[in-house]
Design a protein around this motif. Structure first.
Motif, PDB file in Angstrom:
ATOM      1  N   THR A   6       2.882  19.991   7.476  1.00 28.74           N
ATOM      2  CA  THR A   6       3.345  18.943   6.965  1.00 28.74           C
ATOM      3  C   THR A   6       4.941  18.566   7.544  1.00 28.74           C
ATOM      4  N   LEU A  38       3.370   9.389   4.782  1.00 27.44           N
ATOM      5  CA  LEU A  38       2.362   9.925   4.767  1.00 27.44           C
ATOM      6  C   LEU A  38       0.788   9.113   5.628  1.00 27.44           C
ATOM      7  N   GLN A  87      -3.657  11.821   5.574  1.00 26.12           N
ATOM      8  CA  GLN A  87      -3.561  12.604   4.752  1.00 26.12           C
ATOM      9  C   GLN A  87      -4.137  12.084   3.284  1.00 26.12           C
ATOM     10  N   LEU A 114      -2.451  18.643   1.052  1.00 26.76           N
ATOM     11  CA  LEU A 114      -2.366  19.016   2.461  1.00 26.76           C
ATOM     12  C   LEU A 114      -1.288  21.001   3.287  1.00 26.76           C
ATOM     13  N   ALA A 160       3.171  18.075  -1.748  1.00 24.66           N
ATOM     14  CA  ALA A 160       1.621  18.246  -0.586  1.00 24.66           C
ATOM     15  C   ALA A 160       0.747  18.936  -0.743  1.00 24.66           C
TER      16      ALA A 160
END
Length: 445
Positions: free
Chosen positions: A312, A318, A322, A307, A302
């Motif tokens: 998330t 995804l 993103q 992110l 991530a």
């Protein structure tokens, strides 16, 4: 010559997984123990691997509370390893951002002479802010500036390595002539970033030049590799990415009158090996279980994409928003690009990505036969020339690879049984380059 598979091993402290140190059985200071690194290097040599590779970030980087990184300065450590081994190559990572070209050229060439022609230099355009502040800069140079400096820097290092012709060292005891000054060349370089007179004060490499490696997956990194690299270390997470990268690299090489056959593509690969697939998966699960919840593989992936792992959903594919970036400030843009591209192409979630990568590079979890199948498939398809291994934990991860995967690769006829040459250039099946000065003189005749 029959094409063969090539294998380097990146000695990442006590393993590529961030908590490998918790299960290695090694003392906590093993990451700064030369004997630990020597054990790994000797295992690599026992397996006839091409070379050992040391990464380097000249700063305290990452979460030191979670685990160790690369501690010892690589040229010092590799000199120690070279003195205690006979054939395995020794690859030094040195920054074009935080070094002077003369000192780095001399350091790498000294390692090459000390190892009798087994040295390589992995050139990196370091961007970490922590490193910049260690070298008198308030912040890291921007991406384009770093790569302009890298291009000038590498070209200058090559000219310094060539500043003695092959026959410049005479050692004529009868005539009392040690060297021929007419065959030793000043570089007299003045550029945007560097000003160096030269020449070096030591003769040309036993292998012509130390082998030039390049690490990077950004467009500028691939362009630099196409101009200079003889081997490339980069993250490639699936076959389509490897196919696209190789085509891009070949195009960049052609721009400079080179052919892709003179470049060894050796992407990172983390094998997690068990006698059964279940045992291999249990090994990986045990590593992850020793990691803080916020630092497990899903969290690491991530953060590679910029992110927040806490917000998330790891199981939902995804979205484009993103994956659109921008890349995180404190991570290489190449890692962001490779992760975003495969997630976009295959509709992956964070969990799907996490199952494919450790430390930003592709991972394969399975039996020795499954690992050998994977390596052979990529190599046989012409996607890569081999891999840079990043064992999940050291030393046992490499022990298992050498004892159980290498024999399978040999049985399939794709990997050597023993070294057939003495230099890193021999191992990688790379030609000895002509001196740039001799090429210039030949063109003028």
């Amino acid at each position: 010559m029959t094409r063969q598979l090539h294998l380097l091993v990146n000695i990442t402290g006590v393993g590529n997984h961030p908590v490998a140190w918790t299960r290695s059985g090694l003392p906590p200071d093993a990451y700064v123990d030369p004997e630990h690194h020597l054990r790994v290097a000797r295992t690599a040599e026992r397996g006839a691997l091409d070379g050992v590779f040391l990464a380097d970030i000249p700063a305290l980087h990452g979460d030191i509370g979670q685990g160790p990184g690369q501690g010892l300065e690589p040229s010092m450590l590799l000199t120690y390893l070279a003195a205690a081994t006979e054939r395995v190559g020794v690859v030094f990572t040195g920054s074009t951002t935080f070094n002077e070209a003369y000192n780095l050229a001399r350091r790498v060439l000294s390692l090459d002479h000390a190892s009798q022609g087994r040295a390589g230099w992995n050139a990196v355009a370091t961007f970490f802010p922590e490193a910049a502040r260690n070298f008198g800069l308030d912040t890291a140079l921007d991406h384009d500036t770093r790569y302009r400096r890298a291009e000038e820097f590498i070209g200058l290092v090559h000219r310094l390595w060539d500043s003695w012709d092959d026959g410049a060292l005479l050692a004529d005891t009868g005539g009392a002539r040690f060297a021929d000054p007419d065959r030793i060349h000043s570089v007299d370089h003045t550029g945007e970033f560097l000003d160096v007179a030269g020449p070096l004060n030591l003769p040309r490499s036993p292998q012509g030049r130390p082998v030039q490696l390049q690490a990077g997956a950004s467009p500028q990194g691939v362009a630099l590799a196409g101009r200079f690299a003889e081997a490339v270390y980069t993250p490639l997470l699936d076959e389509e990415a490897a196919r696209g990268y190789r085509a891009h690299l070949a195009g960049q090489a052609r721009r400079h009158g080179r052919d892709i056959s003179g470049i060894r593509l050796l992407p990172g690969l983390t094998p997690v090996i068990g006698s059964t697939e279940a045992e291999a998966r249990a090994r990986f699960a045990a590593l992850e279980a020793g990691t803080r919840e916020d630092a497990r593989q899903i969290g690491r992936v991530a953060r590679t994409l910029g992110l927040d792992p806490s917000t998330t959903d790891p199981e939902v594919p995804l979205s484009e928003s993103q994956l659109a970036g921008p890349p995180p400030d404190r991570l290489p843009t190449g890692f962001f690009r490779t992760h975003a591209e495969i997630a976009r192409r295959q509709g992956l979630s964070l969990a799907g990505l996490a199952a494919r990568t450790i430390g930003g590079h592709r991972s394969v979890v399975g039996t020795p036969e499954q690992i050998a199948d994977d390596i052979t498939a990529w190599w046989s398809a012409g996607l890569v020339d081999g891999f840079t291994l990043l064992p999940d934990a050291l030393p046992d991860g490499l022990d298992t690879f050498v004892d159980h995967v290498v024999p399978l690769l040999r049985a399939r006829g794709v990997f050597r049984h023993t070294y057939t040459g003495t230099t890193l250039r021999d191992h990688l099946e790379l030609p000895v380059p002509a001196s740039s000065y001799e090429q210039k003189e030949a063109a003028a005749r």
